[in-house]
Design a protein around this motif. Sequence first.
Motif, mmCIF file in Angstrom:
data_model
loop_
_atom_site.group_PDB
_atom_site.id
_atom_site.type_symbol
_atom_site.label_atom_id
_atom_site.label_comp_id
_atom_site.label_asym_id
_atom_site.label_seq_id
_atom_site.Cartn_x
_atom_site.Cartn_y
_atom_site.Cartn_z
ATOM 1 N N LEU A 113 0.814 -1.212 0.000
ATOM 2 C CA LEU A 113 0.000 0.000 0.000
ATOM 3 C C LEU A 113 0.848 1.263 0.000
ATOM 4 C CD1 LEU A 113 -2.782 1.404 0.280
ATOM 5 C CD2 LEU A 113 -2.537 1.138 2.767
ATOM 6 N N MET A 114 1.875 1.295 0.850
ATOM 7 C CA MET A 114 2.560 2.562 1.101
ATOM 8 C C MET A 114 3.932 2.683 0.454
ATOM 9 S SD MET A 114 1.328 3.830 4.813
ATOM 10 C CE MET A 114 2.364 2.760 5.796
ATOM 11 N N VAL A 115 4.420 1.601 -0.148
ATOM 12 C CA VAL A 115 5.686 1.668 -0.872
ATOM 13 C C VAL A 115 5.464 1.328 -2.350
ATOM 14 C CG1 VAL A 115 8.013 0.734 -1.100
ATOM 15 C CG2 VAL A 115 7.061 1.135 1.174
ATOM 16 N N THR A 116 5.049 0.093 -2.619
ATOM 17 C CA THR A 116 4.953 -0.361 -4.007
ATOM 18 C C THR A 116 3.861 0.367 -4.780
ATOM 19 O OG1 THR A 116 5.767 -2.538 -3.322
ATOM 20 C CG2 THR A 116 4.727 -2.377 -5.483
ATOM 21 N N SER A 117 2.665 0.450 -4.213
ATOM 22 C CA SER A 117 1.568 1.096 -4.939
ATOM 23 C C SER A 117 1.828 2.578 -5.157
ATOM 24 C CB SER A 117 0.244 0.887 -4.200
ATOM 25 O OG SER A 117 -0.211 -0.442 -4.357
ATOM 26 N N VAL A 118 2.380 3.253 -4.157
ATOM 27 C CA VAL A 118 2.725 4.670 -4.294
ATOM 28 C C VAL A 118 3.681 4.851 -5.471
ATOM 29 C CG1 VAL A 118 4.034 6.548 -3.214
ATOM 30 C CG2 VAL A 118 2.303 5.310 -1.899
ATOM 31 N N THR A 119 4.706 4.012 -5.516
ATOM 32 C CA THR A 119 5.719 4.127 -6.564
ATOM 33 C C THR A 119 5.163 3.724 -7.927
ATOM 34 O OG1 THR A 119 7.328 3.497 -4.857
ATOM 35 C CG2 THR A 119 8.094 3.543 -7.133
ATOM 36 N N GLU A 120 4.365 2.665 -7.971
ATOM 37 C CA GLU A 120 3.821 2.204 -9.244
ATOM 38 C C GLU A 120 2.832 3.206 -9.833
ATOM 39 O OE1 GLU A 120 1.613 -1.661 -11.310
ATOM 40 O OE2 GLU A 120 2.046 -1.693 -9.156
ATOM 41 N N LEU A 121 2.007 3.805 -8.993
ATOM 42 C CA LEU A 121 1.073 4.811 -9.507
ATOM 43 C C LEU A 121 1.826 5.958 -10.185
ATOM 44 C CD1 LEU A 121 -1.628 4.988 -6.695
ATOM 45 C CD2 LEU A 121 -2.010 4.323 -9.076
ATOM 46 N N ILE A 122 2.918 6.392 -9.567
ATOM 47 C CA ILE A 122 3.723 7.443 -10.188
ATOM 48 C C ILE A 122 4.261 6.966 -11.535
ATOM 49 C CG2 ILE A 122 5.796 8.868 -9.965
ATOM 50 C CD1 ILE A 122 5.428 8.661 -6.903
ATOM 51 N N HIS A 123 4.790 5.745 -11.547
ATOM 52 C CA HIS A 123 5.374 5.199 -12.777
ATOM 53 C C HIS A 123 4.334 5.103 -13.887
ATOM 54 C CE1 HIS A 123 7.602 2.215 -15.284
ATOM 55 N NE2 HIS A 123 8.646 2.875 -14.818
ATOM 56 N N LEU A 124 3.092 4.835 -13.533
ATOM 57 C CA LEU A 124 2.029 4.691 -14.528
ATOM 58 C C LEU A 124 1.548 6.033 -15.082
ATOM 59 C CD1 LEU A 124 -0.069 1.883 -12.785
ATOM 60 C CD2 LEU A 124 1.166 1.669 -14.948
ATOM 61 N N VAL A 125 1.538 7.083 -14.258
ATOM 62 C CA VAL A 125 0.975 8.358 -14.725
ATOM 63 C C VAL A 125 2.021 9.311 -15.282
ATOM 64 C CG1 VAL A 125 -0.940 8.162 -13.091
ATOM 65 C CG2 VAL A 125 1.052 9.536 -12.464
ATOM 66 N N VAL A 126 3.297 9.110 -14.947
ATOM 67 C CA VAL A 126 4.328 10.055 -15.389
ATOM 68 C C VAL A 126 4.471 10.139 -16.910
ATOM 69 C CG1 VAL A 126 6.869 10.240 -15.522
ATOM 70 C CG2 VAL A 126 5.706 10.344 -13.318
ATOM 71 N N PRO A 127 4.406 9.024 -17.675
ATOM 72 C CA PRO A 127 4.552 9.174 -19.126
ATOM 73 C C PRO A 127 3.565 10.168 -19.738
ATOM 74 C CG PRO A 127 4.774 6.877 -18.520
ATOM 75 C CD PRO A 127 4.342 7.591 -17.280
ATOM 76 N N GLY A 128 2.306 10.118 -19.317
ATOM 77 C CA GLY A 128 1.331 11.071 -19.831
ATOM 78 C C GLY A 128 1.640 12.492 -19.412
ATOM 79 N N MET A 129 2.068 12.668 -18.180
ATOM 80 C CA MET A 129 2.441 14.006 -17.711
ATOM 81 C C MET A 129 3.615 14.551 -18.520
ATOM 82 S SD MET A 129 2.266 13.620 -13.558
ATOM 83 C CE MET A 129 0.717 13.345 -12.671
ATOM 84 N N LYS A 130 4.584 13.702 -18.817
ATOM 85 C CA LYS A 130 5.741 14.144 -19.598
ATOM 86 C C LYS A 130 5.315 14.548 -21.008
ATOM 87 C CE LYS A 130 9.695 11.916 -19.215
ATOM 88 N NZ LYS A 130 10.698 10.814 -19.110
#
Length: 263
Positions: A113-130
């Motif tokens: 919940l607090m390590v893997t999911s936090v990091t994976e959510l960022i990894h999933l949304v960053v390409p679109g933000m870039k």
Amino acid sequence: MTVDRRTALVTGASAGIGAGFARHLAGQNYDVVLVARRAQRLGELAASLHDQFGVRAEVVAADLSTPAGPSTVVDRATELGMPIDVLINNAGLSSSTKFSVTPWNEVAAELQLMVTSVTELIHLVVPGMKTRRWGRIVNLSSLAAVSPPGEGLLYTGIKSYVLNMSQSLDMELKPFGINVTALCPGFTHSEFHDVMGTREAADRIPGIMWQQPEDVVDEGWAAVMAGKPVCTPGLVNKISAAAMRPIPQRIQYVLGRTFNPFK
């Protein structure tokens, strides 16, 4: 979608700081995707935000303590036609039992919940933000990240990871118009202590140490919009953090950029 109606994804949105971020962002004209396990609470909040602010508010009932949680959430947002411009990584918990006597499935869920999911959510949304050259990410760390570790608890270590990871990603992503902020609140009035079974202990803490969720949200959002990689909200918390850190946060950030051995 127009520039003045971006979409924010808020995890742990059913109460406390998460609900506070949802209200704040809806009030700033962001559409919102609300994530938590409690679908009914999310639905009530979504209806309220739509009625009050006229924004689109969608609900994704998902469990981010499971490996499938992050991709389920982002896939659903994609299906809804809501690319994520703002990510509020707020969902969290803390074990109230010591590591060695806590069943492994509970430990694994806490880390997910607090390590893997936090990091994976960022990894999933960053390409679109870039691609869009704009993004805002707020990761809920804690004053605990700079506090002495609690005996047998992983919470301080987890929040230290979130703090350090957020600064590292802010360094990387700023050139693409993406700001990442670690928000480090102290004691905040919410349901957190009720859920964790620590309400009696929390009630013994002096009132001056506590903040309202809305105050935490206001400072956190102002910080990420201003491009500050770390935000410790509240004067008492700022004093506490300064007293516990031998090297000021800003200097650590500069050193991290200057002396990266892998550049």
